[in-house]
Design a protein around this motif. Sequence first.
Motif, PDB file in Angstrom:
ATOM      1  N   ASP A  19       0.826  -1.202   0.000  1.00  0.00           N
ATOM      2  CA  ASP A  19       0.000   0.000   0.000  1.00  0.00           C
ATOM      3  C   ASP A  19       0.862   1.254   0.000  1.00  0.00           C
ATOM      4  OD1 ASP A  19      -2.328  -1.540   0.146  1.00  0.00           O
ATOM      5  OD2 ASP A  19      -2.210  -1.631   2.342  1.00  0.00           O
ATOM      6  N   SER A  20       0.268   2.330  -0.436  1.00  0.00           N
ATOM      7  CA  SER A  20       0.921   3.621  -0.332  1.00  0.00           C
ATOM      8  C   SER A  20       1.109   3.970   1.140  1.00  0.00           C
ATOM      9  CB  SER A  20       0.076   4.706  -1.017  1.00  0.00           C
ATOM     10  OG  SER A  20      -0.005   4.454  -2.401  1.00  0.00           O
ATOM     11  N   SER A  21       2.059   4.863   1.414  1.00  0.00           N
ATOM     12  CA  SER A  21       2.308   5.291   2.786  1.00  0.00           C
ATOM     13  C   SER A  21       2.180   6.813   2.853  1.00  0.00           C
ATOM     14  CB  SER A  21       3.707   4.845   3.235  1.00  0.00           C
ATOM     15  OG  SER A  21       4.701   5.404   2.385  1.00  0.00           O
ATOM     16  N   SER A  22       2.246   7.331   4.073  1.00  0.00           N
ATOM     17  CA  SER A  22       2.180   8.779   4.235  1.00  0.00           C
ATOM     18  C   SER A  22       2.813   9.180   5.559  1.00  0.00           C
ATOM     19  CB  SER A  22       0.734   9.278   4.182  1.00  0.00           C
ATOM     20  OG  SER A  22       0.100   9.111   5.434  1.00  0.00           O
ATOM     21  N   GLY A 107      12.327  -0.275 -10.957  1.00  0.00           N
ATOM     22  CA  GLY A 107      10.895  -0.183 -10.727  1.00  0.00           C
ATOM     23  C   GLY A 107      10.570   0.857  -9.675  1.00  0.00           C
ATOM     24  N   CYS A 108       9.302   0.931  -9.310  1.00  0.00           N
ATOM     25  CA  CYS A 108       8.848   1.938  -8.351  1.00  0.00           C
ATOM     26  C   CYS A 108       8.142   1.292  -7.166  1.00  0.00           C
ATOM     27  CB  CYS A 108       7.890   2.916  -9.023  1.00  0.00           C
ATOM     28  SG  CYS A 108       8.639   3.890 -10.346  1.00  0.00           S
ATOM     29  N   LEU A 109       8.316   1.896  -6.015  1.00  0.00           N
ATOM     30  CA  LEU A 109       7.585   1.507  -4.815  1.00  0.00           C
ATOM     31  C   LEU A 109       6.267   2.273  -4.769  1.00  0.00           C
ATOM     32  CD1 LEU A 109      10.557   1.663  -2.287  1.00  0.00           C
ATOM     33  CD2 LEU A 109       9.393  -0.414  -3.082  1.00  0.00           C
ATOM     34  N   PRO A 110       5.327   1.854  -3.931  1.00  0.00           N
ATOM     35  CA  PRO A 110       4.094   2.631  -3.767  1.00  0.00           C
ATOM     36  C   PRO A 110       4.404   4.059  -3.331  1.00  0.00           C
ATOM     37  CG  PRO A 110       3.840   0.465  -2.782  1.00  0.00           C
ATOM     38  CD  PRO A 110       5.291   0.592  -3.153  1.00  0.00           C
ATOM     39  N   THR A 111       3.531   4.971  -3.687  1.00  0.00           N
ATOM     40  CA  THR A 111       3.752   6.386  -3.405  1.00  0.00           C
ATOM     41  C   THR A 111       3.735   6.679  -1.913  1.00  0.00           C
ATOM     42  OG1 THR A 111       1.390   6.852  -3.618  1.00  0.00           O
ATOM     43  CG2 THR A 111       2.762   7.128  -5.591  1.00  0.00           C
ATOM     44  N   HIS A 112       4.317   7.835  -1.573  1.00  0.00           N
ATOM     45  CA  HIS A 112       4.342   8.312  -0.187  1.00  0.00           C
ATOM     46  C   HIS A 112       3.879   9.757  -0.170  1.00  0.00           C
ATOM     47  CE1 HIS A 112       5.668   8.589   4.000  1.00  0.00           C
ATOM     48  NE2 HIS A 112       5.988   9.837   3.685  1.00  0.00           N
ATOM     49  N   GLU A 113       2.847  10.059   0.639  1.00  0.00           N
ATOM     50  CA  GLU A 113       2.346  11.423   0.763  1.00  0.00           C
ATOM     51  C   GLU A 113       3.032  12.104   1.930  1.00  0.00           C
ATOM     52  OE1 GLU A 113      -1.793  14.003   1.190  1.00  0.00           O
ATOM     53  OE2 GLU A 113      -1.861  11.800   1.211  1.00  0.00           O
ATOM     54  N   THR A 114       3.544  13.311   1.694  1.00  0.00           N
ATOM     55  CA  THR A 114       4.269  14.039   2.732  1.00  0.00           C
ATOM     56  C   THR A 114       3.411  15.153   3.323  1.00  0.00           C
ATOM     57  OG1 THR A 114       5.217  15.758   1.316  1.00  0.00           O
ATOM     58  CG2 THR A 114       6.388  13.642   1.412  1.00  0.00           C
ATOM     59  N   VAL A 115       3.770  15.531   4.535  1.00  0.00           N
ATOM     60  CA  VAL A 115       3.074  16.627   5.198  1.00  0.00           C
ATOM     61  C   VAL A 115       3.334  17.951   4.486  1.00  0.00           C
ATOM     62  CG1 VAL A 115       4.903  17.230   6.826  1.00  0.00           C
ATOM     63  CG2 VAL A 115       2.509  17.513   7.507  1.00  0.00           C
ATOM     64  N   SER A 116       4.377  18.009   3.666  1.00  0.00           N
ATOM     65  CA  SER A 116       4.690  19.218   2.907  1.00  0.00           C
ATOM     66  C   SER A 116       3.957  19.279   1.569  1.00  0.00           C
ATOM     67  CB  SER A 116       6.207  19.348   2.696  1.00  0.00           C
ATOM     68  OG  SER A 116       6.729  18.175   2.117  1.00  0.00           O
ATOM     69  N   ASN A 117       2.914  18.426   1.419  1.00  0.00           N
ATOM     70  CA  ASN A 117       1.988  18.506   0.288  1.00  0.00           C
ATOM     71  C   ASN A 117       2.533  17.934  -1.026  1.00  0.00           C
ATOM     72  OD1 ASN A 117      -0.642  19.146  -0.505  1.00  0.00           O
ATOM     73  ND2 ASN A 117      -0.017  21.098  -1.383  1.00  0.00           N
ATOM     74  N   ILE A 119       3.006  14.097  -3.267  1.00  0.00           N
ATOM     75  CA  ILE A 119       2.865  12.653  -3.448  1.00  0.00           C
ATOM     76  C   ILE A 119       4.148  12.214  -4.140  1.00  0.00           C
ATOM     77  CG2 ILE A 119       1.618  10.773  -4.554  1.00  0.00           C
ATOM     78  CD1 ILE A 119      -0.086  11.975  -2.469  1.00  0.00           C
ATOM     79  N   ALA A 120       5.026  11.554  -3.396  1.00  0.00           N
ATOM     80  CA  ALA A 120       6.348  11.185  -3.917  1.00  0.00           C
ATOM     81  C   ALA A 120       6.365   9.725  -4.349  1.00  0.00           C
ATOM     82  CB  ALA A 120       7.415  11.427  -2.862  1.00  0.00           C
ATOM     83  N   THR A 121       6.903   9.484  -5.528  1.00  0.00           N
ATOM     84  CA  THR A 121       7.087   8.124  -6.034  1.00  0.00           C
ATOM     85  C   THR A 121       8.547   7.725  -5.846  1.00  0.00           C
ATOM     86  OG1 THR A 121       5.326   8.324  -7.679  1.00  0.00           O
ATOM     87  CG2 THR A 121       7.018   6.652  -8.086  1.00  0.00           C
ATOM     88  N   PRO A 122       8.827   6.700  -5.032  1.00  0.00           N
ATOM     89  CA  PRO A 122      10.204   6.225  -4.879  1.00  0.00           C
ATOM     90  C   PRO A 122      10.598   5.335  -6.071  1.00  0.00           C
ATOM     91  CG  PRO A 122       8.861   5.782  -2.914  1.00  0.00           C
ATOM     92  CD  PRO A 122       7.929   6.088  -4.050  1.00  0.00           C
ATOM     93  N   ALA A 186      12.986   7.765   6.193  1.00  0.00           N
ATOM     94  CA  ALA A 186      13.045   6.565   7.028  1.00  0.00           C
ATOM     95  C   ALA A 186      11.826   5.676   6.837  1.00  0.00           C
ATOM     96  CB  ALA A 186      13.184   6.963   8.498  1.00  0.00           C
ATOM     97  N   LEU A 187      10.650   6.273   6.660  1.00  0.00           N
ATOM     98  CA  LEU A 187       9.444   5.459   6.478  1.00  0.00           C
ATOM     99  C   LEU A 187       9.480   4.704   5.156  1.00  0.00           C
ATOM    100  CD1 LEU A 187       6.715   4.411   7.311  1.00  0.00           C
ATOM    101  CD2 LEU A 187       5.693   6.580   6.636  1.00  0.00           C
ATOM    102  N   ILE A 188       9.913   5.360   4.090  1.00  0.00           N
ATOM    103  CA  ILE A 188      10.045   4.666   2.799  1.00  0.00           C
ATOM    104  C   ILE A 188      11.031   3.510   2.923  1.00  0.00           C
ATOM    105  CG2 ILE A 188      10.917   4.913   0.430  1.00  0.00           C
ATOM    106  CD1 ILE A 188       9.740   7.808   0.522  1.00  0.00           C
ATOM    107  N   LEU A 189      12.156   3.749   3.594  1.00  0.00           N
ATOM    108  CA  LEU A 189      13.147   2.684   3.785  1.00  0.00           C
ATOM    109  C   LEU A 189      12.603   1.565   4.657  1.00  0.00           C
ATOM    110  CD1 LEU A 189      16.391   4.802   4.205  1.00  0.00           C
ATOM    111  CD2 LEU A 189      15.833   3.264   2.306  1.00  0.00           C
ATOM    112  N   ARG A 190      11.842   1.907   5.686  1.00  0.00           N
ATOM    113  CA  ARG A 190      11.255   0.899   6.563  1.00  0.00           C
ATOM    114  C   ARG A 190      10.295   0.002   5.784  1.00  0.00           C
ATOM    115  NH1 ARG A 190      10.839  -1.832  11.676  1.00  0.00           N
ATOM    116  NH2 ARG A 190       8.772  -2.751  11.567  1.00  0.00           N
ATOM    117  N   ARG A 191       9.448   0.607   4.966  1.00  0.00           N
ATOM    118  CA  ARG A 191       8.519  -0.188   4.159  1.00  0.00           C
ATOM    119  C   ARG A 191       9.277  -1.088   3.176  1.00  0.00           C
ATOM    120  NH1 ARG A 191       3.166   1.799   4.355  1.00  0.00           N
ATOM    121  NH2 ARG A 191       2.790   2.202   6.579  1.00  0.00           N
ATOM    122  N   PHE A 192      10.365  -0.569   2.627  1.00  0.00           N
ATOM    123  CA  PHE A 192      11.169  -1.375   1.701  1.00  0.00           C
ATOM    124  C   PHE A 192      11.847  -2.516   2.451  1.00  0.00           C
ATOM    125  CE2 PHE A 192      14.856  -1.800  -1.365  1.00  0.00           C
ATOM    126  CZ  PHE A 192      14.090  -2.358  -2.363  1.00  0.00           C
ATOM    127  N   ALA A 193      12.350  -2.234   3.641  1.00  0.00           N
ATOM    128  CA  ALA A 193      12.986  -3.283   4.461  1.00  0.00           C
ATOM    129  C   ALA A 193      11.988  -4.383   4.788  1.00  0.00           C
ATOM    130  CB  ALA A 193      13.550  -2.668   5.747  1.00  0.00           C
TER     131      ALA A 193
END
Length: 198
Positions: A19-22, A107-117, A119-122, A186-193
């Motif tokens: 799933d996407s994260s935020s 490839g790409c991981l699910p997107t991550h929404e930031t508090v700074s507005n 939607i980032a695609t890793p 860190a959250l993107i890396l945690r989800r990848f881990a």
Amino acid sequence: MNKPDLRQILLSALAKRGDSSSDFDLNPGIRLPAGRTPRQAAVLVAFNESDGSLILTKRSAHLKHHPGQIAFPGGRRDDTDADLEATALREAHEEIGLVPSNVEVLGCLPTHETVSNYIATPVVALVKEPFVFEPEAGEVEEAFTVPFDHVTNPSNFRVEGRRWQGQKRFYFTVPYGPYYIWGATALILRRFAERLDQ
């Protein structure tokens, strides 16, 4: 680390559903402005093919947003970018001197929404040949690497908190030496881990 093994490990992780994260995953009580329209961005999660180390940057201290924080190379999508992979490659070239021809996008991981507005695609990639970092002085104070085993081991991550806009905000951290890696990175890396650990 063996080169074919690293590629296969990364491809296997990318093939798993997720799933996407935020920034709000650990903070469901944060209230955001009505009518908020996040902008598109992309970051390059780039591992050196030679040793598996991950490339990260330390943002310049004078930047308006997230000064001094540890981040992936990346940024907002430009109208001239063909897609979000192109955004990540362009930003990495501008920020640290990594030429796109030296990158194999996996490839790409699910997107991550930031508090700074945003939607980032890793965008996960291999850097094929060693290169000399050329940090862009206006944006990047330093570029450095972190060992693969450090950022892919879920036990190296912890949840910390601090007050933000009058309430306690929680976030993942995965410190390495003098580098305090936290927040969206860190959250993107945690989800990848977690994908690698399955």
